[in-house]
Design a protein around this motif. Structure first.
Motif, PDB file in Angstrom:
ATOM      1  N   LEU A  97       0.827  -1.215   0.000  1.00 39.20           N
ATOM      2  CA  LEU A  97       0.000   0.000   0.000  1.00 39.20           C
ATOM      3  C   LEU A  97       0.855   1.257   0.000  1.00 39.20           C
ATOM      4  CD1 LEU A  97      -2.879  -0.997   2.429  1.00 39.20           C
ATOM      5  CD2 LEU A  97      -3.110  -0.431   0.013  1.00 39.20           C
ATOM      6  N   LYS A  98       1.969   1.224   0.726  1.00 38.22           N
ATOM      7  CA  LYS A  98       2.863   2.384   0.718  1.00 38.22           C
ATOM      8  C   LYS A  98       3.423   2.616  -0.687  1.00 38.22           C
ATOM      9  CE  LYS A  98       5.147   0.905   4.406  1.00 38.22           C
ATOM     10  NZ  LYS A  98       6.172   0.812   5.480  1.00 38.22           N
ATOM     11  N   LEU A  99       3.734   1.528  -1.381  1.00 38.31           N
ATOM     12  CA  LEU A  99       4.220   1.655  -2.755  1.00 38.31           C
ATOM     13  C   LEU A  99       3.132   2.194  -3.683  1.00 38.31           C
ATOM     14  CD1 LEU A  99       6.277  -1.655  -2.967  1.00 38.31           C
ATOM     15  CD2 LEU A  99       7.202   0.647  -3.251  1.00 38.31           C
ATOM     16  N   ILE A 100       1.899   1.719  -3.503  1.00 37.86           N
ATOM     17  CA  ILE A 100       0.795   2.233  -4.311  1.00 37.86           C
ATOM     18  C   ILE A 100       0.596   3.720  -4.045  1.00 37.86           C
ATOM     19  CG2 ILE A 100      -1.708   2.119  -4.647  1.00 37.86           C
ATOM     20  CD1 ILE A 100      -1.514  -0.903  -4.176  1.00 37.86           C
ATOM     21  N   ASP A 101       0.698   4.107  -2.771  1.00 41.71           N
ATOM     22  CA  ASP A 101       0.566   5.519  -2.416  1.00 41.71           C
ATOM     23  C   ASP A 101       1.620   6.374  -3.110  1.00 41.71           C
ATOM     24  OD1 ASP A 101      -1.584   4.975  -0.819  1.00 41.71           O
ATOM     25  OD2 ASP A 101      -0.482   5.081   1.078  1.00 41.71           O
ATOM     26  N   GLU A 115       6.777  -8.187  -7.117  1.00 40.80           N
ATOM     27  CA  GLU A 115       8.209  -8.482  -7.028  1.00 40.80           C
ATOM     28  C   GLU A 115       8.891  -7.613  -5.973  1.00 40.80           C
ATOM     29  OE1 GLU A 115      12.190  -8.593  -9.912  1.00 40.80           O
ATOM     30  OE2 GLU A 115      10.252  -7.967 -10.713  1.00 40.80           O
ATOM     31  N   ARG A 116       8.485  -6.359  -5.870  1.00 43.48           N
ATOM     32  CA  ARG A 116       9.115  -5.445  -4.922  1.00 43.48           C
ATOM     33  C   ARG A 116       8.826  -5.823  -3.462  1.00 43.48           C
ATOM     34  NH1 ARG A 116       8.412   0.726  -6.895  1.00 43.48           N
ATOM     35  NH2 ARG A 116       9.725   1.042  -5.031  1.00 43.48           N
ATOM     36  N   VAL A 117       7.716  -6.519  -3.223  1.00 45.86           N
ATOM     37  CA  VAL A 117       7.418  -6.949  -1.852  1.00 45.86           C
ATOM     38  C   VAL A 117       7.696  -8.433  -1.653  1.00 45.86           C
ATOM     39  CG1 VAL A 117       5.745  -5.127  -1.444  1.00 45.86           C
ATOM     40  CG2 VAL A 117       4.955  -7.310  -2.378  1.00 45.86           C
ATOM     41  N   GLU A 406       9.239  -0.354   0.489  1.00 48.45           N
ATOM     42  CA  GLU A 406       9.035  -1.796   0.618  1.00 48.45           C
ATOM     43  C   GLU A 406       9.990  -2.448   1.614  1.00 48.45           C
ATOM     44  OE1 GLU A 406      11.310  -1.456  -3.423  1.00 48.45           O
ATOM     45  OE2 GLU A 406      10.098  -0.200  -2.093  1.00 48.45           O
ATOM     46  N   ARG A 407      10.953  -1.696   2.137  1.00 49.17           N
ATOM     47  CA  ARG A 407      11.886  -2.252   3.119  1.00 49.17           C
ATOM     48  C   ARG A 407      11.169  -2.555   4.432  1.00 49.17           C
ATOM     49  NH1 ARG A 407      15.734  -3.562  -0.180  1.00 49.17           N
ATOM     50  NH2 ARG A 407      16.842  -1.835  -1.182  1.00 49.17           N
TER      51      ARG A 407
END
Length: 499
Positions: A97-101, A115-117, A406-407
């Motif tokens: 969700l943080k990446l989508i934001d 892939e990033r998560v 994603e970290r």
């Protein structure tokens, strides 16, 4: 990690009571969909209450829209604060969700997000459906359409620029998506004339009460860098952008009765708007759920009176990760005042001056490339601190460390402590202030070690970490409350173990 009940709606009786009383504490935690009108609302909607038999409750706006409901034009679901339980911490959905934001699905497929998560695409879709009741694409689509709706309602941006700001590649795609979802054209929201903006855009940033904005400004004012930031009792002002296209933003309270902050923006391009809003929501911790945090921390006898005294205290994050990293290193083993003086000196000496200063703003904070090879001992830093800042600047440039959302907390801190001069205290302080991570915990902090016990003794970092295990996943909030309660509000005083 997120609280175990984060996937579930509040009890229906609780939803009913919150809806009927228009309880702002539940704003954004669920939405009320009305089957007779096919419209969904916030629990604070001022419209007459619909009949209970016509109501369906949804956990989030994306689920309501996926079920065919349209956002209410009166209570405006786009102004609801986000569900902080799902946008914070290390759980896969939270990181996604943080990446989508941050726009991860604007120009990339769901497979890239997965892939990033660290998951397969099918796994991520299933996880979103199970936990949120909506797919990643649903969440992304709802977010950008609601943001577009806010821009159409509150600003005079041309519709073409609104489409760009919301992440649509073309006006045609935006018009089509808006019509299909909301059964109206974007221009229909423009029937009411808005006053001229004089190049300053104003947006409303909602939060879930209580919110101690005074405490937030107090914290930021004590660390404000002259020329880069100006903080007074009412607002936070800072320079943003690039040397070629600088701008500024100001954050203040909306008014005495609204649960919102006022954002004023100047000099920002439409494509940057969603990112700016996301960063400010993280910086001012606008999506936190104070009730859930208090429930998790309130069993501890040391924290209970602190929570009662400051129920609206939030995590004071920072605008830029690199800036916070530099501040953290300079702040090792010195007072807040000394760290501020040195960091301001660095910004004035190596930052980029504005061609036209504005209201006390004169410089952009330097970027990593500007500090990677300079001698910082000239501003009064020790050789060790100067070397550490050059080292972290180079590490950011070559990708050994970063502030990617994603970290996980462990991944983030382990990468940073691998650098010379960065210890666990510094890494966790950066996680708290740069990422707004709710579980960051600088256990080596002497203020914490002395303030958590109530008998005048000092607890060890190991014992403090063990005690704080019961505070997960909100340890950072416990830190802020203890710091504030000790009358030594978060200060990098002496960081044991910061090498």
């Amino acid at each position: 990690m997120v609280p175990p009940d984060a996937t579930a709606l509040p009890d229906r009786h609780v939803c009913e009571q919150a809806r009927l009383s228009r309880d702002a504490r539940f704003d954004g935690l669920f939405f009320t969909a009305v089957t007779s009108t096919r419209i969904y609302c916030r629990p604070v909607c001022p419209a007459p209450a619909p009949k209970p038999q016509n109501i369906v409750y949804y956990r989030n706006a994306a689920t309501a829209e996926a079920a065919g409901f349209r956002p209410c034009l009166r209570c405006r679901p786009e102004l609801a604060p986000g569900d902080g339980a799902w946008r914070r911490g290390d759980e896969v959905v939270a990181r996604a969700l943080k990446l989508i934001d941050q726009g991860a699905l604007v120009d990339a497929p769901v497979a890239n997000l997965a892939e990033r998560v660290g998951l397969g695409e099918r796994q991520l879709r299933r996880l979103f459906t199970d936990r949120l009741g909506a797919t990643p694409v649903d969440v992304h689509g709802t977010r950008r359409l609601l943001f577009a709706k806010q821009l159409l309602t509150e600003t005079t941006l041309p519709i073409t620029q609104v489409a760009l700001a919301a992440g649509f590649g073309s006006l045609t795609r935006f018009n089509t998506a808006f019509r299909e979802e909301y059964r109206m054209a974007p221009r229909d929201l423009r029937k009411r004339e808005l006053p001229p903006t004089h190049e300053v855009m104003t947006l409303r940033l909602g939060y879930r009460p209580p919110y101690d904005f005074t405490a937030m400004l107090d914290f930021l004012r004590g660390r404000a860098l002259p020329g880069v930031e100006v903080v007074d009792e009412r607002s936070y002002l800072r320079v943003i952008g690039t040397p070629d296209a600088p701008g500024w933003l100001r954050v203040s309270a909306w008014d005495a009765t609204s649960h919102a902050l006022r954002l004023e923006l100047h000099g920002s391009t439409p494509s940057d708007l969603l990112q700016i809003v996301s960063r400010l929501r993280r910086m001012f911790d606008l999506d936190a759920d104070p009730a859930a945090i208090a429930d998790a921390l309130g069993d501890d006898p040391r924290l209970r009176p602190l929570l009662a005294a400051r129920p609206g205290l939030r995590l004071p994050s920072g605008w830029d990760g690199f800036e916070i990293a530099v501040r953290a290193v300079i702040g090792q083993q010195v007072s807040v005042a000394a760290a501020r003086t040195l960091t301001a000196r660095l910004a004035q000496r190596h930052g980029t001056p504005l061609t036209i200063p504005f209201d006390g703003l004169t410089h952009l904070f330097p970027t990593p490339d500007l500090l990677a090879d300079v001698d910082l001992t000239e501003i009064g830093l020790t050789r060790a601190r100067a070397d550490t800042i050059r080292g972290l600047s180079r590490a950011l440039l070559d990708g050994r460390v970063d502030f990617r959302p994603e970290r996980t907390l462990d991944d983030f801190t382990s990468r940073w402590v691998a650098l010379p001069g960065i210890g666990p205290w510094t890494a966790h302080y950066m996680a708290l202030r740069a990422l707004g991570h709710p579980d960051a915990f600088p256990a080596d902090d002497l203020v914490l070690q002395k303030a958590v016990p109530t008998d005048g003794t000092r607890i060890t970092a190991k014992a403090l970490t063990a005690r704080a295990d019961a505070w997960r996943p909100w340890r950072a909030y416990a830190v802020i409350h203890v710091w504030k309660g000790s009358m030594a509000a978060p200060r990098p005083l002496v960081a044991v173990g910061a090498t």
